[in-house]
Write a protein that holds these residues in place. Structure first.
Motif, mmCIF file in Angstrom:
data_model
loop_
_atom_site.group_PDB
_atom_site.id
_atom_site.type_symbol
_atom_site.label_atom_id
_atom_site.label_comp_id
_atom_site.label_asym_id
_atom_site.label_seq_id
_atom_site.Cartn_x
_atom_site.Cartn_y
_atom_site.Cartn_z
ATOM 1 N N UNK A 1 0.835 -1.200 0.000
ATOM 2 C CA UNK A 1 0.000 0.000 0.000
ATOM 3 C C UNK A 1 0.873 1.254 0.000
ATOM 4 N N UNK A 2 1.916 1.276 0.854
ATOM 5 C CA UNK A 2 2.802 2.447 0.919
ATOM 6 C C UNK A 2 3.545 2.645 -0.388
ATOM 7 N N UNK A 3 4.049 1.555 -0.970
ATOM 8 C CA UNK A 3 4.798 1.663 -2.216
ATOM 9 C C UNK A 3 3.890 2.114 -3.363
ATOM 10 N N UNK A 4 2.667 1.600 -3.403
ATOM 11 C CA UNK A 4 1.733 1.992 -4.457
ATOM 12 C C UNK A 4 1.328 3.446 -4.327
ATOM 13 N N UNK A 5 1.112 3.899 -3.093
ATOM 14 C CA UNK A 5 0.760 5.302 -2.886
ATOM 15 C C UNK A 5 1.902 6.212 -3.330
ATOM 16 N N UNK A 6 3.147 5.781 -3.086
ATOM 17 C CA UNK A 6 4.289 6.584 -3.501
ATOM 18 C C UNK A 6 4.378 6.677 -5.022
ATOM 19 N N UNK A 7 4.076 5.573 -5.720
ATOM 20 C CA UNK A 7 4.164 5.582 -7.178
ATOM 21 C C UNK A 7 2.982 6.298 -7.826
ATOM 22 N N UNK A 8 1.833 6.251 -7.173
ATOM 23 C CA UNK A 8 0.638 6.861 -7.769
ATOM 24 C C UNK A 8 0.470 8.318 -7.369
ATOM 25 N N UNK A 9 1.364 8.841 -6.556
ATOM 26 C CA UNK A 9 1.223 10.212 -6.061
ATOM 27 C C UNK A 9 2.317 11.094 -6.640
ATOM 28 N N UNK A 10 1.962 12.338 -6.821
ATOM 29 C CA UNK A 10 2.923 13.329 -7.309
ATOM 30 C C UNK A 10 2.767 14.584 -6.460
ATOM 31 N N UNK A 11 3.826 15.034 -5.799
ATOM 32 C CA UNK A 11 3.698 16.220 -4.940
ATOM 33 C C UNK A 11 3.268 17.445 -5.723
ATOM 34 N N UNK B 1 11.139 11.054 -8.514
ATOM 35 C CA UNK B 1 10.398 9.796 -8.461
ATOM 36 C C UNK B 1 11.198 8.680 -7.803
ATOM 37 N N UNK B 2 10.478 7.668 -7.369
ATOM 38 C CA UNK B 2 11.097 6.571 -6.627
ATOM 39 C C UNK B 2 12.123 5.828 -7.484
ATOM 40 N N UNK B 3 11.804 5.557 -8.759
ATOM 41 C CA UNK B 3 12.726 4.764 -9.572
ATOM 42 C C UNK B 3 14.015 5.537 -9.863
ATOM 43 N N UNK B 4 13.936 6.869 -9.941
ATOM 44 C CA UNK B 4 15.153 7.661 -10.136
ATOM 45 C C UNK B 4 15.994 7.668 -8.866
ATOM 46 N N UNK B 5 15.342 7.751 -7.715
ATOM 47 C CA UNK B 5 16.081 7.659 -6.446
ATOM 48 C C UNK B 5 16.799 6.326 -6.312
ATOM 49 N N UNK B 6 16.158 5.242 -6.752
ATOM 50 C CA UNK B 6 16.794 3.930 -6.682
ATOM 51 C C UNK B 6 18.007 3.865 -7.601
ATOM 52 N N UNK C 1 20.571 6.562 -15.595
ATOM 53 C CA UNK C 1 20.047 7.648 -14.765
ATOM 54 C C UNK C 1 19.844 8.919 -15.586
ATOM 55 N N UNK C 2 20.795 9.246 -16.455
ATOM 56 C CA UNK C 2 20.656 10.439 -17.292
ATOM 57 C C UNK C 2 19.457 10.316 -18.224
ATOM 58 N N UNK C 3 19.245 9.123 -18.763
ATOM 59 C CA UNK C 3 18.099 8.925 -19.655
ATOM 60 C C UNK C 3 16.784 9.087 -18.899
ATOM 61 N N UNK C 4 16.712 8.521 -17.696
ATOM 62 C CA UNK C 4 15.478 8.617 -16.919
ATOM 63 C C UNK C 4 15.226 10.055 -16.461
ATOM 64 N N UNK C 5 16.283 10.776 -16.118
ATOM 65 C CA UNK C 5 16.111 12.174 -15.724
ATOM 66 C C UNK C 5 15.617 13.019 -16.898
#
Length: 249
Positions: free
Chosen positions: A110-120, A130-135, A166-170
């Motif tokens: 639930x926490x992980x899904x909320x993080x992916x489905x939310x945008x500040x 985003x989470x995947x860029x942080x990873x 990382x550069x491509x995702x950014x």
């Protein structure tokens, strides 16, 4: 299996002639309040009393000040895809360990899904990644650290590959943000005209500089002013012959 917690002070509780040890402990079972346990050395005895204190007032977590906008349709569909809670019938959970594991999986999903489905909601003072860029950033830093520690070329190649990803995702993320900003522009709230003026007006990289002789506006005036200021600050002090000594040398 017994779910026991052994509480003991960080300092010894009994002192001998040539020894010091801890002989006072407490066994806690199925009692989850935070606690502190200390050895009290205020008395002159060789055996200190022990003070075990439970805190029954749990500290409330402060609310997250960052406002977010959540895509609730994505939030409703993603947990079912990534959760193993529904892979088996609930009757197959026969002990508390399986139940605790499923509850933990459900909470993390639930926490992980909320993080992916939310945008500040964007503000001028907060940046969101985003989470995947942080990873990817964590993985890149890990391989860079490992390469500096071992000088192994394998870690160097891993670092270069992750840095490229990382550069491509950014770039992809920044392009997506700008696309959404452009789509949201309209003439009703003047956001279209403000954005147009922002790109149309040329802004100096260095603002006008004030000095004793006036204001430096052009690039040539700013360069001469900075050069003169640096020259005056880094010039050697001229000492008179009468004040010369070996320390100056």
């Amino acid at each position: 299996m017994l779910n026991l917690n052994i509480a003991f002070p960080s300092t010894p509780t009994r002192f001998g002639h040539n020894s010091a040890n801890t002989i006072d402990i407490a066994l806690i079972k199925n009692f989850y309040y935070p606690f502190t346990i200390n050895s009290i050395d205020d008395l002159s005895s060789d055996h200190n009393p022990v003070f075990l204190n439970f805190n029954f007032k749990l500290a409330e977590e402060p609310p997250n000040p960052r406002a977010v906008s959540t895509d609730w349709n994505a939030f409703k569909t993603n947990p079912i895809k990534n959760l193993s809670l529904f892979d088996s019938h609930p009757n197959s959970i026969n002990n508390t360990n399986d139940l605790e594991q499923k509850i933990t999986e459900f909470t993390e999903a639930v926490i992980d899904t909320h993080s992916h489905a939310s945008r500040p909601i964007e503000t001028d003072r907060r940046n969101f990644t985003p989470h995947h860029i942080n990873q990817l950033l964590k993985i890149k830093n890990y391989f860079r650290k490992r390469y500096h520690q071992t000088l192994n070329p394998i870690f160097k190649s891993h670092y270069n590959r992750v840095q490229s990803d990382l550069k491509k995702e950014l770039k992809k993320y920044n392009d997506n943000i700008w696309q959404k900003r452009l789509e949201a522009l309209n003439t009703a709230d003047n956001s279209l005209w403000r954005t147009q003026n922002f790109f149309k007006n040329k802004r100096p990289k260095i603002p006008p500089l004030n000095c004793a002789t006036g204001t430096a506006v052009t690039d040539q005036q700013k360069a001469n002013l900075l050069a003169t200021n640096i020259k005056n600050n880094f010039i050697e002090n001229e000492l008179e012959d009468d004040n010369y000594n070996q320390n100056d040398e």
